[in-house]
Design a protein around this motif. Structure first.
Motif, PDB file in Angstrom:
ATOM      1  N   THR A  49       0.825  -1.203   0.000  1.00 23.04           N
ATOM      2  CA  THR A  49       0.000   0.000   0.000  1.00 23.04           C
ATOM      3  C   THR A  49       0.859   1.253   0.000  1.00 23.04           C
ATOM      4  OG1 THR A  49      -0.097   0.176   2.413  1.00 23.04           O
ATOM      5  CG2 THR A  49      -1.740  -1.252   1.333  1.00 23.04           C
ATOM      6  N   PRO A  50       0.296   2.376  -0.455  1.00 25.52           N
ATOM      7  CA  PRO A  50       1.030   3.651  -0.387  1.00 25.52           C
ATOM      8  C   PRO A  50       1.449   3.993   1.039  1.00 25.52           C
ATOM      9  CG  PRO A  50      -0.883   3.862  -1.815  1.00 25.52           C
ATOM     10  CD  PRO A  50      -0.995   2.525  -1.152  1.00 25.52           C
ATOM     11  N   GLU A  51       0.611   3.613   2.024  1.00 29.98           N
ATOM     12  CA  GLU A  51       0.938   3.899   3.425  1.00 29.98           C
ATOM     13  C   GLU A  51       2.170   3.122   3.871  1.00 29.98           C
ATOM     14  OE1 GLU A  51      -3.049   5.031   2.483  1.00 29.98           O
ATOM     15  OE2 GLU A  51      -2.080   3.050   2.321  1.00 29.98           O
ATOM     16  N   GLU A  52       2.298   1.887   3.402  1.00 25.80           N
ATOM     17  CA  GLU A  52       3.465   1.069   3.757  1.00 25.80           C
ATOM     18  C   GLU A  52       4.728   1.646   3.122  1.00 25.80           C
ATOM     19  OE1 GLU A  52       1.621  -3.403   4.349  1.00 25.80           O
ATOM     20  OE2 GLU A  52       1.801  -2.604   2.316  1.00 25.80           O
ATOM     21  N   ILE A  53       4.613   2.108   1.892  1.00 26.91           N
ATOM     22  CA  ILE A  53       5.757   2.736   1.222  1.00 26.91           C
ATOM     23  C   ILE A  53       6.163   4.003   1.954  1.00 26.91           C
ATOM     24  CG2 ILE A  53       6.527   3.887  -0.883  1.00 26.91           C
ATOM     25  CD1 ILE A  53       4.793   1.934  -2.467  1.00 26.91           C
ATOM     26  N   GLN A  54       5.163   4.791   2.354  1.00 26.77           N
ATOM     27  CA  GLN A  54       5.444   6.037   3.069  1.00 26.77           C
ATOM     28  C   GLN A  54       6.135   5.767   4.402  1.00 26.77           C
ATOM     29  OE1 GLN A  54       4.807   9.286   1.905  1.00 26.77           O
ATOM     30  NE2 GLN A  54       6.159   9.728   3.633  1.00 26.77           N
ATOM     31  N   ALA A  55       5.658   4.751   5.119  1.00 28.78           N
ATOM     32  CA  ALA A  55       6.253   4.419   6.412  1.00 28.78           C
ATOM     33  C   ALA A  55       7.708   3.991   6.249  1.00 28.78           C
ATOM     34  CB  ALA A  55       5.440   3.323   7.093  1.00 28.78           C
ATOM     35  N   GLU A  56       7.981   3.190   5.225  1.00 25.41           N
ATOM     36  CA  GLU A  56       9.350   2.748   4.974  1.00 25.41           C
ATOM     37  C   GLU A  56      10.230   3.914   4.547  1.00 25.41           C
ATOM     38  OE1 GLU A  56      12.438  -0.127   4.701  1.00 25.41           O
ATOM     39  OE2 GLU A  56      10.458  -0.138   5.644  1.00 25.41           O
ATOM     40  N   ALA A  57       9.687   4.810   3.733  1.00 22.70           N
ATOM     41  CA  ALA A  57      10.443   5.982   3.300  1.00 22.70           C
ATOM     42  C   ALA A  57      10.767   6.882   4.490  1.00 22.70           C
ATOM     43  CB  ALA A  57       9.646   6.759   2.251  1.00 22.70           C
ATOM     44  N   ASP A  58       9.801   7.041   5.398  1.00 23.37           N
ATOM     45  CA  ASP A  58      10.035   7.857   6.599  1.00 23.37           C
ATOM     46  C   ASP A  58      11.144   7.257   7.452  1.00 23.37           C
ATOM     47  OD1 ASP A  58       8.059   9.590   5.815  1.00 23.37           O
ATOM     48  OD2 ASP A  58       6.506   8.726   7.113  1.00 23.37           O
ATOM     49  N   GLN A  59      11.150   5.934   7.565  1.00 19.69           N
ATOM     50  CA  GLN A  59      12.182   5.266   8.345  1.00 19.69           C
ATOM     51  C   GLN A  59      13.562   5.455   7.715  1.00 19.69           C
ATOM     52  OE1 GLN A  59      12.011   3.860  11.323  1.00 19.69           O
ATOM     53  NE2 GLN A  59      14.205   3.412  11.255  1.00 19.69           N
ATOM     54  N   GLY A  89      11.583   1.379  -5.801  1.00 13.61           N
ATOM     55  CA  GLY A  89      12.575   0.514  -5.162  1.00 13.61           C
ATOM     56  C   GLY A  89      12.102   0.038  -3.797  1.00 13.61           C
ATOM     57  N   ILE A  90      11.491   0.952  -3.038  1.00 17.85           N
ATOM     58  CA  ILE A  90      10.930   0.576  -1.734  1.00 17.85           C
ATOM     59  C   ILE A  90       9.827  -0.457  -1.926  1.00 17.85           C
ATOM     60  CG2 ILE A  90       9.591   1.418   0.232  1.00 17.85           C
ATOM     61  CD1 ILE A  90      11.098   4.085  -0.050  1.00 17.85           C
ATOM     62  N   ARG A  91       8.985  -0.233  -2.928  1.00 23.90           N
ATOM     63  CA  ARG A  91       7.901  -1.177  -3.210  1.00 23.90           C
ATOM     64  C   ARG A  91       8.460  -2.561  -3.507  1.00 23.90           C
ATOM     65  NH1 ARG A  91       6.516  -3.276  -7.804  1.00 23.90           N
ATOM     66  NH2 ARG A  91       4.441  -4.180  -8.132  1.00 23.90           N
ATOM     67  N   ASP A  92       9.498  -2.630  -4.329  1.00 27.60           N
ATOM     68  CA  ASP A  92      10.087  -3.927  -4.684  1.00 27.60           C
ATOM     69  C   ASP A  92      10.627  -4.636  -3.448  1.00 27.60           C
ATOM     70  OD1 ASP A  92       9.483  -3.552  -7.321  1.00 27.60           O
ATOM     71  OD2 ASP A  92      11.512  -3.010  -7.945  1.00 27.60           O
ATOM     72  N   ARG A  93      11.293  -3.900  -2.572  1.00 28.96           N
ATOM     73  CA  ARG A  93      11.864  -4.514  -1.372  1.00 28.96           C
ATOM     74  C   ARG A  93      10.762  -5.006  -0.434  1.00 28.96           C
ATOM     75  NH1 ARG A  93      15.401  -0.252  -2.251  1.00 28.96           N
ATOM     76  NH2 ARG A  93      14.389   1.120  -0.732  1.00 28.96           N
ATOM     77  N   LEU A  94       9.691  -4.233  -0.300  1.00 28.78           N
ATOM     78  CA  LEU A  94       8.589  -4.650   0.560  1.00 28.78           C
ATOM     79  C   LEU A  94       7.856  -5.856  -0.020  1.00 28.78           C
ATOM     80  CD1 LEU A  94       7.105  -1.199   1.669  1.00 28.78           C
ATOM     81  CD2 LEU A  94       8.459  -2.798   3.031  1.00 28.78           C
ATOM     82  N   LEU A  95       7.709  -5.895  -1.338  1.00 25.75           N
ATOM     83  CA  LEU A  95       7.098  -7.065  -1.978  1.00 25.75           C
ATOM     84  C   LEU A  95       7.932  -8.315  -1.716  1.00 25.75           C
ATOM     85  CD1 LEU A  95       5.828  -5.898  -5.496  1.00 25.75           C
ATOM     86  CD2 LEU A  95       4.441  -6.749  -3.593  1.00 25.75           C
ATOM     87  N   SER A  96       9.242  -8.172  -1.849  1.00 28.31           N
ATOM     88  CA  SER A  96      10.139  -9.296  -1.603  1.00 28.31           C
ATOM     89  C   SER A  96      10.017  -9.782  -0.160  1.00 28.31           C
ATOM     90  CB  SER A  96      11.583  -8.874  -1.894  1.00 28.31           C
ATOM     91  OG  SER A  96      12.489  -9.909  -1.601  1.00 28.31           O
ATOM     92  N   LYS A  97       9.961  -8.843   0.778  1.00 26.58           N
ATOM     93  CA  LYS A  97       9.837  -9.193   2.190  1.00 26.58           C
ATOM     94  C   LYS A  97       8.515  -9.897   2.466  1.00 26.58           C
ATOM     95  CE  LYS A  97       9.865  -7.128   6.807  1.00 26.58           C
ATOM     96  NZ  LYS A  97       9.958  -5.856   7.590  1.00 26.58           N
ATOM     97  N   LYS A  98       7.447  -9.361   1.939  1.00 30.96           N
ATOM     98  CA  LYS A  98       6.124  -9.965   2.163  1.00 30.96           C
ATOM     99  C   LYS A  98       6.046 -11.367   1.559  1.00 30.96           C
ATOM    100  CE  LYS A  98       2.909  -6.089   2.739  1.00 30.96           C
ATOM    101  NZ  LYS A  98       1.607  -5.551   2.291  1.00 30.96           N
ATOM    102  N   LEU A  99       6.616 -11.526   0.376  1.00 30.74           N
ATOM    103  CA  LEU A  99       6.578 -12.827  -0.283  1.00 30.74           C
ATOM    104  C   LEU A  99       7.384 -13.855   0.501  1.00 30.74           C
ATOM    105  CD1 LEU A  99       5.783 -14.628  -2.664  1.00 30.74           C
ATOM    106  CD2 LEU A  99       7.810 -13.774  -3.880  1.00 30.74           C
ATOM    107  N   SER A 100       8.569 -13.471   0.952  1.00 29.32           N
ATOM    108  CA  SER A 100       9.405 -14.415   1.692  1.00 29.32           C
ATOM    109  C   SER A 100       8.709 -14.845   2.982  1.00 29.32           C
ATOM    110  CB  SER A 100      10.771 -13.797   2.005  1.00 29.32           C
ATOM    111  OG  SER A 100      10.653 -12.694   2.883  1.00 29.32           O
ATOM    112  N   GLU A 101       8.056 -13.911   3.662  1.00 30.81           N
ATOM    113  CA  GLU A 101       7.359 -14.254   4.897  1.00 30.81           C
ATOM    114  C   GLU A 101       6.138 -15.120   4.621  1.00 30.81           C
ATOM    115  OE1 GLU A 101       6.667 -10.449   6.650  1.00 30.81           O
ATOM    116  OE2 GLU A 101       8.653 -10.365   7.595  1.00 30.81           O
ATOM    117  N   SER A 102       5.456 -14.834   3.513  1.00 29.58           N
ATOM    118  CA  SER A 102       4.293 -15.636   3.144  1.00 29.58           C
ATOM    119  C   SER A 102       4.686 -17.078   2.846  1.00 29.58           C
ATOM    120  CB  SER A 102       3.610 -15.022   1.913  1.00 29.58           C
ATOM    121  OG  SER A 102       2.589 -15.871   1.416  1.00 29.58           O
ATOM    122  N   LEU A 103       5.834 -17.255   2.215  1.00 25.97           N
ATOM    123  CA  LEU A 103       6.271 -18.586   1.818  1.00 25.97           C
ATOM    124  C   LEU A 103       6.922 -19.367   2.956  1.00 25.97           C
ATOM    125  CD1 LEU A 103       7.871 -17.754  -1.658  1.00 25.97           C
ATOM    126  CD2 LEU A 103       5.759 -19.042  -1.273  1.00 25.97           C
TER     127      LEU A 103
END
Length: 246
Positions: A49-59, A89-103
């Motif tokens: 979500t845009p909110e997740e991207i924003q939170a990661e960008a803020d961090q 780039g943030i979106r790609d990293r978060l997608l990778s993280k979510k996928l790895s945790e899902s699997l």
């Protein structure tokens, strides 16, 4: 630093540079891994979500001390990327993280439980010398308190870093040690000097300062998760390549 973006580079020049410096395959492979991730997340309905991207960008801004919007824009310009590319780039990293945790999130705990003994650790000190007689003499002197283990390591070890650290190897996982070393280390007592043991490196004297029980820390969890995910990516990419070749 001067603004590098004022000098243009052609795509073929970039590709040629990567190939000449043996970096092309690595970059190419990472791009294909991202294709695998994008396809797998789309099939599983995993989104960011845009909110997740924003939170990661803020961090990230907090970590880099980019307090103002102008600071962030200046930093992005220095990196030669746009705000949109940064967010992608943030979106790609978060997608990778979510996928790895899902699997593999549940598999990590299972794997750790099944292999718990492999993740026991020790705070290890060792001395390695080239000559067996020297190792035996050092052991005798340490046992007779003519010299301390730390002094012996500082003066006689063949490795400069260990000499500087008085023999300290730091915290070592059981699985990182060779079988004969493992048996000696984990069957000994705290502070007991074990050896000499011969390996291709030389003759070892070992001492454990602390036994550390296996624990699924956040760092260990991430290491296992990343390892499983990387193996999965390799397998999925190989399947993709073989499918296209057939």
């Amino acid at each position: 630093m001067a603004d590098l973006s004022t000098i243009s580079l052609q795509p073929e020049e970039i590709v040629s540079f990567l190939k000449k410096n043996l970096q092309f395959r690595e970059v190419y492979q990472k791009i294909l891994y991202q294709r695998v991730i994008n396809q797998a997340t789309a099939e599983r309905g995993i989104t960011v979500t845009p909110e997740e991207i924003q939170a990661e960008a803020d961090q990230l801004r907090l970590e880099k001390r980019l307090e103002k919007a102008s600071d962030t824009l200046a930093w992005l310009a220095e990196q030669m990327i746009t705000p949109d590319q940064w967010e992608e780039g943030i979106r790609d990293r978060l997608l990778s993280k979510k996928l790895s945790e899902s699997l593999f999130a549940k598999e990590v705990e299972k794997s750790f439980a099944q292999n718990r003994i492999s993740f026991e650790r020790v705070l290890l000190y060792q001395i390695v010398v080239e000559d067996g007689k020297v190792a035996q003499e050092l052991l005798y002197q340490i046992e007779e308190k003519e010299i301390s283990f730390y002094e012996a390591a500082k003066f006689y070890d063949i490795d400069e870093n260990r000499r500087q650290n008085c023999g300290c190897e730091g915290e070592i996982d059981r699985y990182q040690l060779k079988p004969d070393i493992v048996a000696a280390v984990f069957s000994g007592q705290l502070g007991e000097v074990v050896g000499p043991l011969k390996t291709e490196q030389g003759y070892h004297l070992l001492m454990v300062e602390k036994f550390i029980p296996a624990e699924l820390t956040s760092q260990r969890y991430q290491e296992l998760l990343d390892g499983m995910f990387q193996q999965w990516l390799v397998a999925e990419l190989n399947y993709m390549l073989h499918s296209q070749a057939s």
